[in-house]
Design a protein around this motif. Structure first.
Motif, PDB file in Angstrom:
ATOM      1  N   UNK A 131       0.848  -1.191   0.000  1.00  0.00           N
ATOM      2  CA  UNK A 131       0.000   0.000   0.000  1.00  0.00           C
ATOM      3  C   UNK A 131       0.885   1.242   0.000  1.00  0.00           C
ATOM      4  N   UNK A 132       1.843   1.275   0.910  1.00  0.00           N
ATOM      5  CA  UNK A 132       2.884   2.296   0.898  1.00  0.00           C
ATOM      6  C   UNK A 132       4.134   1.651   0.302  1.00  0.00           C
ATOM      7  N   UNK A 133       4.617   2.200  -0.792  1.00  0.00           N
ATOM      8  CA  UNK A 133       5.814   1.628  -1.383  1.00  0.00           C
ATOM      9  C   UNK A 133       7.052   1.993  -0.604  1.00  0.00           C
ATOM     10  N   UNK A 134       7.163   3.273  -0.237  1.00  0.00           N
ATOM     11  CA  UNK A 134       8.386   3.786   0.385  1.00  0.00           C
ATOM     12  C   UNK A 134       7.990   4.873   1.377  1.00  0.00           C
ATOM     13  N   UNK A 135       8.324   4.670   2.642  1.00  0.00           N
ATOM     14  CA  UNK A 135       7.992   5.618   3.700  1.00  0.00           C
ATOM     15  C   UNK A 135       9.275   6.190   4.269  1.00  0.00           C
ATOM     16  N   UNK A 136       9.438   7.493   4.185  1.00  0.00           N
ATOM     17  CA  UNK A 136      10.582   8.159   4.804  1.00  0.00           C
ATOM     18  C   UNK A 136      10.328   9.657   4.761  1.00  0.00           C
ATOM     19  N   UNK A 137      11.106  10.411   5.486  1.00  0.00           N
ATOM     20  CA  UNK A 137      10.974  11.864   5.501  1.00  0.00           C
ATOM     21  C   UNK A 137      12.148  12.461   6.250  1.00  0.00           C
ATOM     22  N   UNK A 138      12.394  13.732   6.000  1.00  0.00           N
ATOM     23  CA  UNK A 138      13.416  14.421   6.760  1.00  0.00           C
ATOM     24  C   UNK A 138      12.960  14.737   8.170  1.00  0.00           C
ATOM     25  N   UNK A 139      11.662  14.729   8.405  1.00  0.00           N
ATOM     26  CA  UNK A 139      11.125  15.002   9.734  1.00  0.00           C
ATOM     27  C   UNK A 139      10.567  13.744  10.355  1.00  0.00           C
ATOM     28  N   UNK A 140       9.338  13.822  10.849  1.00  0.00           N
ATOM     29  CA  UNK A 140       8.714  12.658  11.466  1.00  0.00           C
ATOM     30  C   UNK A 140       7.519  12.241  10.641  1.00  0.00           C
ATOM     31  N   UNK A 141       7.353  10.931  10.491  1.00  0.00           N
ATOM     32  CA  UNK A 141       6.201  10.402   9.781  1.00  0.00           C
ATOM     33  C   UNK A 141       5.553   9.353  10.664  1.00  0.00           C
ATOM     34  N   UNK A 142       4.234   9.424  10.797  1.00  0.00           N
ATOM     35  CA  UNK A 142       3.511   8.464  11.618  1.00  0.00           C
ATOM     36  C   UNK A 142       2.330   7.915  10.828  1.00  0.00           C
ATOM     37  N   UNK A 143       2.201   6.595  10.835  1.00  0.00           N
ATOM     38  CA  UNK A 143       1.072   5.921  10.209  1.00  0.00           C
ATOM     39  C   UNK A 143       0.456   5.024  11.268  1.00  0.00           C
ATOM     40  N   UNK A 144      -0.826   5.164  11.521  1.00  0.00           N
ATOM     41  CA  UNK A 144      -1.422   4.452  12.644  1.00  0.00           C
ATOM     42  C   UNK A 144      -2.871   4.080  12.383  1.00  0.00           C
ATOM     43  N   UNK A 145      -3.338   3.072  13.144  1.00  0.00           N
ATOM     44  CA  UNK A 145      -4.752   2.692  13.211  1.00  0.00           C
ATOM     45  C   UNK A 145      -5.328   2.382  11.831  1.00  0.00           C
ATOM     46  N   UNK A 146      -4.598   1.560  11.058  1.00  0.00           N
ATOM     47  CA  UNK A 146      -5.007   1.254   9.688  1.00  0.00           C
ATOM     48  C   UNK A 146      -4.902  -0.236   9.423  1.00  0.00           C
ATOM     49  N   UNK A 147      -5.948  -0.815   8.858  1.00  0.00           N
ATOM     50  CA  UNK A 147      -5.912  -2.194   8.422  1.00  0.00           C
ATOM     51  C   UNK A 147      -5.845  -2.275   6.910  1.00  0.00           C
ATOM     52  N   UNK A 148      -5.135  -3.286   6.400  1.00  0.00           N
ATOM     53  CA  UNK A 148      -5.142  -3.602   4.974  1.00  0.00           C
ATOM     54  C   UNK A 148      -5.556  -5.061   4.892  1.00  0.00           C
ATOM     55  N   UNK A 149      -6.786  -5.312   4.470  1.00  0.00           N
ATOM     56  CA  UNK A 149      -7.379  -6.639   4.628  1.00  0.00           C
ATOM     57  C   UNK A 149      -7.641  -7.321   3.291  1.00  0.00           C
ATOM     58  N   UNK A 150      -7.505  -8.644   3.317  1.00  0.00           N
ATOM     59  CA  UNK A 150      -7.756  -9.485   2.145  1.00  0.00           C
ATOM     60  C   UNK A 150      -7.001  -8.979   0.919  1.00  0.00           C
ATOM     61  N   UNK A 151      -5.775  -8.546   1.125  1.00  0.00           N
ATOM     62  CA  UNK A 151      -4.964  -7.984   0.046  1.00  0.00           C
ATOM     63  C   UNK A 151      -4.279  -9.083  -0.758  1.00  0.00           C
TER      64      UNK A 151
END
Length: 417
Positions: free
Chosen positions: A218-238
């Motif tokens: 779903x997310x190919x590449x997660x990064x940043x010069x600061x802060x990145x937060x990903x929370x409270x998420x389901x990826x179902x029956x993928x």
């Protein structure tokens, strides 16, 4: 009438005294498989319904800075949609219906860092800032977050569960284009802000990029010069098929934190010819500055090839801080480093995690961890019976009965509360 027998282009030239804006003020309906292209030198305004249940709608505004907007009656219901150029801007508490039953594309699928011509924003509210995030309500708006650098750096909330079933038809079978991609040499297009799923899920996501080694999920590449937060998420029956660095939730977590999230379904990775690797039920690769906590995966994980592949029920290549997570999906591969929780550690730390899925391997592997190439490990467990593995590169093996006994974990210092 013309669309009944042929494709139609409505074009405004780039010169002349008039504004070059195309405005749709009356409904357009056709049932053939033909294509309507609105090709404007300036903006496009859709104030009435466009319905081509078997046809295609292509939109090309004058430039990226030119907008495509819809009024209250500007509903879309077509088989195929392609935003070729311009900025689709649709932010309203009452969004007009937008339905694409077959193939949805932004810039013909060349989105992210490869896209400098089209932006697609469809949200209930917000402007993408940390204080007023985009509030996304459907799979089209979610794919739009990957449009280009500007949307990938936006802050996002989900408003409801997202049905992604139609992604199986997108991009000539490639499906959903991951949000972000590691193109190397500082040239990556990455997701780099906050994403709050608000306890909703993306269901039936489909990605088929078997030769992509730059982050598939779903997310190919997660990064940043600061802060990145990903929370409270389901990826179902993928259903996720990638090359190296493949996971259902994310291909690569370089910097930032993922928490309180989960995945179900199946994921398949392939090392290919690249020296980069990692296939996981949750994340393919977590590097040193990445953190994952309080999450789980029940996904079936397989490796298709690659003697150096690292394959895990939760994470393939574990190089970051990974705490309080679990995996119970089956894990298999012909060769490589295969573990019920992690394929290999390459630094970082694994603390208070467990796995219980069946592990099938023909070379290096184990019930919890396939191979140990560094980092710290503490208070991790695996089920020796359900995994079919009596050994592991790290972790403590316990029987199913012991894994269901509170003292197994409280004795190891886990916070049961």
């Amino acid at each position: 009438n013309n669309l009944a027998t042929a494709s139609v282009t409505i074009n405004t030239g780039s010169t002349g005294a008039q504004s070059g804006i195309i405005t749709v003020n009356a409904p357009i309906t056709w049932t053939s498989a033909n294509t309507l292209l609105l090709d404007a030198a300036n903006n496009i305004v859709i104030n009435a319904a466009i319905s081509g249940v078997n046809g295609s709608l292509n939109l090309r505004a004058g430039a990226l800075a030119n907008t495509i907007t819809t009024g209250a009656g500007g509903t879309i219901n077509v088989a195929n949609f392609n935003l070729l150029r311009g900025t689709w801007s649709q932010i309203s508490a009452t969004l007009p219906t937008f339905n694409v039953t077959n193939n949805f594309q932004i810039n013909s699928g060349s989105i992210g860092k490869n896209n400098s011509t089209a932006t697609f924003v469809r949200a209930l509210s917000g402007n993408g800032s940390s204080g007023t995030p985009y509030v996304i309500t459907d799979i089209f708006g979610l794919q739009g977050i990957g449009s280009n650098d500007s949307t990938l750096s936006a802050s996002v909330n989900l408003n409801n569960n997202i049905d992604a079933t139609v992604t199986a038809n997108w991009n000539s079978g490639a499906g959903f284009i991951p949000l972000g991609e590691d193109l190397g040499s500082g040239n990556g297009a990455y997701f780099g802000n906050s994403f709050n799923g608000q306890d909703y899920a993306v269901n039936n996501l489909y990605i088929n990029l078997p030769n992509r080694d730059t982050g598939v999920g779903l997310f190919g590449y997660i990064t940043t010069g600061g802060s990145v937060t990903i929370q409270r998420l389901g990826v179902t029956n993928a259903t996720i098929i990638g090359g190296a660095k493949t996971g259902i939730f994310a291909g690569i977590l370089s910097t930032g934190t993922i928490s309180r999230s989960y995945t179900t379904g199946s994921v398949s990775g392939n090392k290919n010819a690249s020296p980069q690797f990692g296939t996981g039920g949750f994340v393919g690769q977590v590097t040193a500055a990445g953190t994952v906590n309080t999450s789980y995966s029940s996904a079936t994980v397989t490796s298709r090839n690659g003697s150096d592949d690292t394959v895990g029920g939760f994470v393939g290549d574990a190089g970051g801080t990974i705490t309080n997570n679990y995996a119970f999906g089956s894990v298999s591969g012909p060769v490589g480093n295969i573990g019920g929780f992690a394929g290999a550690t390459t630094g970082g730390s694994l603390t208070n995690n467990y796995s219980s899925g069946l592990v099938t391997r023909s070379s290096a592997g184990g019930g919890f961890l396939g191979s140990d190439f560094g980092g710290t490990k503490s208070n991790n467990f695996w089920d020796t019976q359900s995994s079919g593995q009596a050994t592991s590169a790290s972790g403590t093996g316990r029987t199913t009965a012991q894994m269901q006994t509170l003292s197994t974990f409280s004795g190891a210092g886990w916070s049961i509360t």
